[in-house]
Design an enzyme around this catalytic site. Structure first.
Site, PDB file in Angstrom:
ATOM      1  CD  GLU A 398      -2.744  -1.280  -0.044  1.00 54.05           C
ATOM      2  OE1 GLU A 398      -3.069  -0.230  -0.632  1.00 54.05           O
ATOM      3  OE2 GLU A 398      -3.045  -2.412  -0.467  1.00 54.05           O
ATOM      4  CG  HIS A 401      -0.964   1.329  -4.334  1.00 51.86           C
ATOM      5  ND1 HIS A 401      -0.884   1.078  -5.692  1.00 51.86           N
ATOM      6  CD2 HIS A 401      -1.522   0.215  -3.784  1.00 51.86           C
ATOM      7  CE1 HIS A 401      -1.361  -0.130  -5.945  1.00 51.86           C
ATOM      8  NE2 HIS A 401      -1.748  -0.681  -4.813  1.00 51.86           N
ATOM      9  CD  GLU A 420      -3.496  -2.801  -7.244  1.00 52.14           C
ATOM     10  OE1 GLU A 420      -2.551  -3.147  -6.507  1.00 52.14           O
ATOM     11  OE2 GLU A 420      -4.467  -2.146  -6.832  1.00 52.14           O
TER      12      GLU A 420
END
Length: 736
Positions: A398, A401, A420
């Site tokens: 995460e 990202h 992703e």
């Protein structure tokens, strides 16, 4: 749109006409009601027409007033403790007597005060049944189209921002004759184009303008996927009101908002990355090109804590007794889908270091503390149990990202691998760094995870439709939109897509392939340059690939080209041939070889008769969590494992206490071999690890064993109200 949409199809429509007009800022003012499970209030949208955006601004940019000079000298955002709530701060030497205001069409509506908090009036507004044109088609009115679903829109009105004291500074020529509507739009234009260093003053004026009175209701209509708004007589986006207020309320069944309870049974609500993003939370522009900033004030009962994905720490303001108000903002333009809210009885967990030991302690959330971060990463409770390994890797994913998905986004959301795939590739790098592993250890761990992902990718392509295995389904039309800016996300509404990992896995292996060709050191040096170059921008696959190939010496390209990579890796189903060749040629890493040796021991133990001498018992090595996953996957390939072997497995590795990835494989073994003594572990997994447990429901039903099907149905009845809509629908199809 170019395509006639059928709401029952699997494709997700992005309806907003972003080619004509763009939202530059949202101001949300919301109340959270747990009793009715409704979020209600207003959102004020500040627009810029695309025609105006294309023109070179002639403004001198001397917009920062003397009362805000300090804010304008700040080069980066700093936390603000509370929003501006009064207009008295903003005085001006320029008076309204210096303007001559002319109402367009001989009609001045400035005095028409449509109070935005008048619910009786809002409830009487009837929506327009006229067609909202996407652009200027002859004499048709221009229609603003916003992405909207599962919302009750009550009222739409133009905001009279010209009535806000101090905004006259945002006009260029105070002595000229101006049309009132043009004046308002000019003010918004100057406000949304303020220099970045004036961010604090800009936010303050946004807040003030959002509280301005209404100056005329707008006609609106809604359908399944959109809210359409028009102003009678306005035929172009340039002339359409650039500041509008929408009063609305969410619906309890809305697909963007999850009303549930926490582990202690207390109510909570959060927005999630559902297939329809935030359009069931507030009307917005969903296409990636619609980058905007936002600020939000959310009120809830004093027993709740409101967290949002804002840049600031906040202290709640006490309103009437028993109610608190929370304010957050974002100054970096972001897609509307990144707006996130979570309201609940949250507690902050801190790691306290004591002289004798490290203790994790729980303390009640203290809003007065300024050292907590309101930025949100949603993690399933499944990653918090067992060892720290699963939680660490998911956090690293995460965090990755922040660069790929937020700082740099995909211009076409069908290219999910750009987010992703990169996050999956970087999570291993981040995690080995966090563990401070030596270079050879880091390499071993990354090779082991590559082995696990290879197995998952093989399984994925064998058990999913070919069309959903393609990472760039639109091929040469990727990034193309209709004349209005609307588009369609392929398979965006297919509930199976939520549980597919193909865009994670194929994207990961592509980047791994390219990194090996370039060399890890050179590759990550290039990646830093790439992030600096494209920070804050939207990209397509070819933007990344072209820049990367420019950094590979000619002798090492070996016929690599953008076209070949697109064809072999992104525009074809199945496993790319270069990946098959690499896996066949690759040697098994040491950690995987150790697992293979342990698997052989378990197979031997499973074949032995029950009565054996104690001295012949196998001695099993301690394994890492990823090794345990690989071990159990190998054992799942065995036709039969007897209850004694399964009991010994659980006891040796304490499988019921491991992390969710390990326990999932353990549950698969239990189901496959009908190991009734451990059905309680399957039930626990289905109840506590709902998202990861969807696959297990299918396994329980496929077995056609009455007791296993009973477990599945009983657990679903207990959890279906807490499941997200897509998961619940998918499981229901399996069970009934």
């Amino acid at each position: 749109m170019d395509v006639k949409l059928d709401p029952s199809r699997d494709d997700l429509p992005l309806m907003a006409n972003t080619s004509h007009i763009l939202v530059k800022h949202y101001v949300l003012d919301l109340d959270v009601d747990f009793e009715s499970q409704v979020i209600e209030g207003t959102v004020v949208l500040f627009f810029e027409s695309r025609n105006r955006l294309k023109k070179q601004s002639t403004s001198t940019r001397e917009m920062c007033g003397s009362e805000s000079n300090e804010a304008c000298r700040v080069s980066s955002p700093e936390p603000c403790s509370s929003p501006v709530t009064t207009t008295g701060t903003f005085s001006s030497d320029m008076g309204w007597n210096d303007f001559v205001i002319c109402g367009k069409g001989g009609k001045d509506t400035a005095g028409k005060d449509c109070h935005h908090d008048n619910w009786e009036q809002a409830s009487r507004v009837s929506s327009s049944k006229h067609c909202c044109g996407a652009g200027n088609h002859g004499s048709e009115d221009f229609g603003l189209v916003l992405d909207c679903c599962d919302l009750s829109v009550l009222k739409v009105e133009e905001v009279d921002i010209a009535a806000v004291p101090g905004v006259e500074k945002f006009t260029r020529s105070p002595q000229l004759m101006v049309v009132l509507e043009e004046l308002r739009n000019q003010i918004v234009h100057e406000l949304v184009t303020l220099p970045a260093y004036c961010w604090r003053e800009q936010l303050d004026y946004y807040a003030l303008c959002s509280q301005a009175p209404g100056c005329g209701e707008l006609l609106f209509d809604t359908d399944t996927w959109s809210l359409q708004i028009r102003k009678s007589g306005v035929q172009t986006a340039t002339d359409f009101p650039h500041a509008i207020r929408i009063r609305y309320r969410t619906k309890p069944q809305g697909r963007s908002v999850m009303w549930t309870s926490d582990q202690s049974g207390r109510p909570c609500v959060y927005t999630m990355g559902s297939p329809i993003n935030n359009r069931a939370l507030f009307p917005c522009q969903e296409p990636p090109v619609a980058m905007s900033t936002w600020q939000a004030t959310v009120r809830a009962a004093a027993s709740f804590v409101v967290l949002m994905s804002g840049e600031n720490s906040t202290r709640p303001a006490q309103l009437q007794e028993g109610c608190l108000s929370w304010h957050y903002y974002v100054t970096m333009p972001m897609p509307a889908s990144t707006f996130t809210i979570a309201v609940g009885s949250w507690a902050e967990m801190k790691l306290e270091t004591c002289p004798s030991s490290n203790l994790e302690t729980e303390s009640s959330f203290s809003p007065s503390e300024a050292d907590f971060s309101p930025h949100i990463i949603f993690l399933s409770q499944s990653v918090l149990t067992g060892m720290r390994h699963l939680c660490g890797t998911r956090l690293c994913h995460e965090i990755a990202h922040a660069w790929f998905g937020l700082a740099i986004g995909a211009r076409d959301w069908t290219e999910e691998w750009l987010s992703e795939g990169f996050a999956t590739h970087l999570e291993d790098v981040f995690w080995t760094q966090a563990q401070q592993l030596a270079a050879h250890e880091a390499q071993e761990h990354q090779e082991l995870r590559a082995c696990l992902r290879w197995r998952r990718l093989q399984d994925e392509v064998q058990n999913s439709p070919e069309g959903m295995q393609v990472l760039r389904p639109n091929k040469e039309r990727t990034g193309h939109v209709s004349d209005s800016g609307s588009s369609v996300i392929r398979h965006g509404l297919n509930p199976e897509k939520v549980f597919m990992q193909v865009h994670y896995l194929k994207g990961y292996f592509l980047l791994r392939f390219l990194a090996k060709r370039l060399g890890d050191g050179t590759y990550f040096t290039f990646l830093r340059r790439f992030v600096h170059r494209f920070h804050g921008q939207l990209i397509l696959s070819q933007d990344f690939l072209q820049m990367l190939l420019e950094n590979i010496p000619e002798e090492r390209r070996l016929e690599l080209s953008v076209e070949n990579i697109l064809r072999d890796w992104l525009e074809s189903s199945g496993i790319p041939q270069p990946l098959r060749s690499e896996r066949r040629a690759g040697a098994e890493c040491g950690l995987a070889r150790q697992v293979s040796a342990e698997v052989a021991k378990w197979i031997r133990a499973n074949r032995r008769p029950r009565k054996r001498k104690r001295r012949e018992a196998e001695v099993f090595e301690e394994l890492l969590p990823d090794q345990l996953v690989l071990l159990l996957e190998h054992l799942l390939e065995q036709k039969t494992l007897n209850p004694r072997t399964l009991q010994s497995l659980e006891k040796t590795y304490l499988l019921s206490q491991q992390d969710a990835e390990v326990r999932h494989r353990w549950c698969e073994l239990i189901v496959k071999h009908k190991y009734t003594k451990a059905y309680r572990d399957v039930e626990r997994f289905l109840l506590e690890d709902q998202a990861m447990g969807v696959y297990l429901y299918g396994e329980l039903m496929v077995s056609e064993d009455a007791s296993q099907q009973q477990v599945a149905r009983r657990c679903f009845e207990l959890t279906k109200e807490q499941m997200d809509r897509s998961s619940a629908e998918l499981v229901a199809e399996m069970l009934f």
